[in-house]
Scaffold this motif. Sequence first.
Motif, PDB file in Angstrom:
ATOM      1  N   LEU A 252     -91.773  59.289  10.699  1.00 13.85           N
ATOM      2  CA  LEU A 252     -90.846  59.423   8.875  1.00 13.85           C
ATOM      3  C   LEU A 252     -90.370  58.193   8.603  1.00 13.85           C
ATOM      4  N   LYS A 253     -89.886  57.330   9.995  1.00 14.97           N
ATOM      5  CA  LYS A 253     -89.092  56.320   8.999  1.00 14.97           C
ATOM      6  C   LYS A 253     -89.915  55.581   8.257  1.00 14.97           C
ATOM      7  N   PRO A 254     -90.564  55.026   8.222  1.00 14.28           N
ATOM      8  CA  PRO A 254     -91.013  54.085   6.921  1.00 14.28           C
ATOM      9  C   PRO A 254     -91.580  53.965   5.508  1.00 14.28           C
ATOM     10  N   TRP A 255     -91.019  55.979   4.971  1.00  8.32           N
ATOM     11  CA  TRP A 255     -91.193  55.922   4.233  1.00  8.32           C
ATOM     12  C   TRP A 255     -90.429  57.239   3.732  1.00  8.32           C
ATOM     13  N   LEU A 256     -88.955  57.535   4.393  1.00 13.05           N
ATOM     14  CA  LEU A 256     -87.969  58.604   4.202  1.00 13.05           C
ATOM     15  C   LEU A 256     -86.864  57.998   4.440  1.00 13.05           C
ATOM     16  N   GLN A 257     -85.663  57.996   3.381  1.00 13.04           N
ATOM     17  CA  GLN A 257     -84.861  57.480   3.701  1.00 13.04           C
ATOM     18  C   GLN A 257     -83.877  58.223   5.011  1.00 13.04           C
TER      19      GLN A 257
ATOM     20  N   CYS B 278     -95.931  59.235  -3.952  1.00 15.69           N
ATOM     21  CA  CYS B 278     -96.073  57.776  -2.788  1.00 15.69           C
ATOM     22  C   CYS B 278     -96.187  56.555  -2.762  1.00 15.69           C
ATOM     23  N   ASP B 279     -95.922  56.381  -1.776  1.00 13.93           N
ATOM     24  CA  ASP B 279     -95.529  54.772  -1.527  1.00 13.93           C
ATOM     25  C   ASP B 279     -97.842  54.364  -1.603  1.00 13.93           C
ATOM     26  N   ALA B 280     -97.950  53.775  -2.016  1.00 10.51           N
ATOM     27  CA  ALA B 280     -99.195  53.370  -1.878  1.00 10.51           C
ATOM     28  C   ALA B 280     -99.871  52.768  -0.206  1.00 10.51           C
ATOM     29  N   GLU B 281     -99.058  52.718   0.297  1.00  8.53           N
ATOM     30  CA  GLU B 281     -99.903  52.343   2.068  1.00  8.53           C
ATOM     31  C   GLU B 281     -98.922  53.274   2.171  1.00  8.53           C
ATOM     32  N   ASN B 282     -98.876  54.747   2.396  1.00  4.05           N
ATOM     33  CA  ASN B 282     -98.862  55.932   3.170  1.00  4.05           C
ATOM     34  C   ASN B 282     -99.703  56.909   2.770  1.00  4.05           C
ATOM     35  N   VAL B 283    -100.551  56.545   3.800  1.00  9.46           N
ATOM     36  CA  VAL B 283    -102.193  56.850   3.804  1.00  9.46           C
ATOM     37  C   VAL B 283    -102.046  58.415   3.915  1.00  9.46           C
TER      38      VAL B 283
ATOM     39  N   LEU C 122     -87.913  50.346  -4.014  1.00 12.72           N
ATOM     40  CA  LEU C 122     -87.737  49.410  -3.095  1.00 12.72           C
ATOM     41  C   LEU C 122     -87.503  50.352  -2.273  1.00 12.72           C
ATOM     42  N   SER C 123     -88.145  49.170  -0.331  1.00 10.65           N
ATOM     43  CA  SER C 123     -88.665  50.016   0.692  1.00 10.65           C
ATOM     44  C   SER C 123     -87.300  50.392   1.410  1.00 10.65           C
ATOM     45  N   VAL C 124     -87.672  51.875   2.072  1.00 15.77           N
ATOM     46  CA  VAL C 124     -86.791  52.854   2.183  1.00 15.77           C
ATOM     47  C   VAL C 124     -85.769  51.941   3.599  1.00 15.77           C
ATOM     48  N   ASP C 125     -86.005  50.759   3.709  1.00 12.74           N
ATOM     49  CA  ASP C 125     -85.072  49.811   4.856  1.00 12.74           C
ATOM     50  C   ASP C 125     -84.810  48.776   3.999  1.00 12.74           C
ATOM     51  N   GLY C 126     -85.227  48.922   2.760  1.00 12.02           N
ATOM     52  CA  GLY C 126     -84.359  47.659   1.466  1.00 12.02           C
ATOM     53  C   GLY C 126     -84.868  46.459   1.694  1.00 12.02           C
ATOM     54  N   LYS C 127     -85.629  45.805   2.462  1.00 14.54           N
ATOM     55  CA  LYS C 127     -86.418  45.093   3.424  1.00 14.54           C
ATOM     56  C   LYS C 127     -87.543  44.455   1.803  1.00 14.54           C
ATOM     57  N   ARG C 128     -87.943  45.164   1.124  1.00 16.99           N
ATOM     58  CA  ARG C 128     -89.547  44.815   0.319  1.00 16.99           C
ATOM     59  C   ARG C 128     -89.496  45.946  -1.652  1.00 16.99           C
ATOM     60  N   LEU C 129     -90.189  45.327  -2.072  1.00 17.36           N
ATOM     61  CA  LEU C 129     -90.732  46.371  -2.840  1.00 17.36           C
ATOM     62  C   LEU C 129     -92.177  46.732  -3.031  1.00 17.36           C
ATOM     63  N   THR C 130     -92.165  48.074  -2.863  1.00 15.59           N
ATOM     64  CA  THR C 130     -93.856  49.133  -3.034  1.00 15.59           C
ATOM     65  C   THR C 130     -93.675  49.584  -3.860  1.00 15.59           C
ATOM     66  N   ASP C 131     -95.083  49.737  -4.020  1.00 13.76           N
ATOM     67  CA  ASP C 131     -96.009  50.446  -5.192  1.00 13.76           C
ATOM     68  C   ASP C 131     -95.433  51.680  -5.396  1.00 13.76           C
ATOM     69  N   THR C 132     -95.449  52.481  -6.276  1.00  8.38           N
ATOM     70  CA  THR C 132     -95.748  53.581  -5.833  1.00  8.38           C
ATOM     71  C   THR C 132     -97.195  54.794  -6.894  1.00  8.38           C
ATOM     72  N   CYS C 133     -97.654  55.684  -6.267  1.00  7.71           N
ATOM     73  CA  CYS C 133     -99.382  56.231  -6.655  1.00  7.71           C
ATOM     74  C   CYS C 133     -98.598  57.693  -7.201  1.00  7.71           C
ATOM     75  N   ILE C 134     -98.809  57.619  -8.487  1.00  6.46           N
ATOM     76  CA  ILE C 134     -98.488  59.211  -8.944  1.00  6.46           C
ATOM     77  C   ILE C 134    -100.097  59.627  -9.523  1.00  6.46           C
ATOM     78  N   TYR C 135     -99.880  60.940  -9.189  1.00  6.43           N
ATOM     79  CA  TYR C 135    -101.348  61.694  -8.854  1.00  6.43           C
ATOM     80  C   TYR C 135    -100.085  63.155  -9.806  1.00  6.43           C
ATOM     81  N   ALA C 136    -101.222  64.010 -10.213  1.00 12.56           N
ATOM     82  CA  ALA C 136    -101.314  64.551 -11.050  1.00 12.56           C
ATOM     83  C   ALA C 136    -101.841  65.660 -11.622  1.00 12.56           C
ATOM     84  N   LYS C 137    -101.889  66.764 -11.675  1.00 11.36           N
ATOM     85  CA  LYS C 137    -102.673  67.999 -12.508  1.00 11.36           C
ATOM     86  C   LYS C 137    -101.503  68.466 -13.867  1.00 11.36           C
ATOM     87  N   PHE C 138    -102.224  68.884 -14.256  1.00 18.03           N
ATOM     88  CA  PHE C 138    -101.395  69.433 -15.742  1.00 18.03           C
ATOM     89  C   PHE C 138    -102.760  70.774 -16.477  1.00 18.03           C
ATOM     90  N   ASP C 139    -101.861  71.285 -17.227  1.00 11.70           N
ATOM     91  CA  ASP C 139    -102.483  72.482 -17.650  1.00 11.70           C
ATOM     92  C   ASP C 139    -102.918  71.722 -19.199  1.00 11.70           C
TER      93      ASP C 139
END
Length: 186
Positions: free
Chosen positions: A41-46, A142-147, A169-186
């Motif tokens: 959990l630590k790499p992904w959650l505050q 979710c974080d792009a690296e969180n497969v 900013l990564s949860v450990d505050g040490k680097r920038l991260t990319d965010t993937c956006i997934y969606a479902k819509f009506d």
Amino acid sequence: MQTQIPAIPTEIHTERLLLRMPRSGDGKAVNAAIRASINELKPWLQFAQTLPTPEETEINLMEAHLDFLKKESLRYLIFQQETGEFIGTTGFHDIEWDMPKMEIGYWIATKWSGSGFMAEAVAALSDVALNGFGCKRLEIRCDAENVKSRAIPEKLGFKLEGTLHNDELSVDGKRLTDTCIYAKFD
């Protein structure tokens, strides 16, 4: 104009799972799962940057219970129906009832990773959001690296709308991260 908020189920049943809002006394089981899963959990959650005490987890769950009652954030604890064992959490946040749209978040205890339980839980929440609440947009970010986290929306037919580069900013505050956006819509 006052937004009409739909009835919110306090429990959702799937083939193998019970999803329910937090209750007093849930902190011990949730805390034990966090402790057993802290390395995953630590790499992904505050909240997993330091081990919470059982009391801190109980307080957090009571705050989630109040948010649920206020319909501001709807956290569900996930239990295996057959054994009653705690598996993880999921729920709706960033809710905009006037549209309506919301985001689904989740984490699973390491013991249950790869069991298909989280996909089953998120599928149930997606159905509630789109068919029960009439959501026009449902997101998973979710974080792009969180497969492992990305596998859930991909399995459930969410569309990858894009990747926001250097978004967080990564949860450990040490680097920038990319965010993937997934969606479902009506």
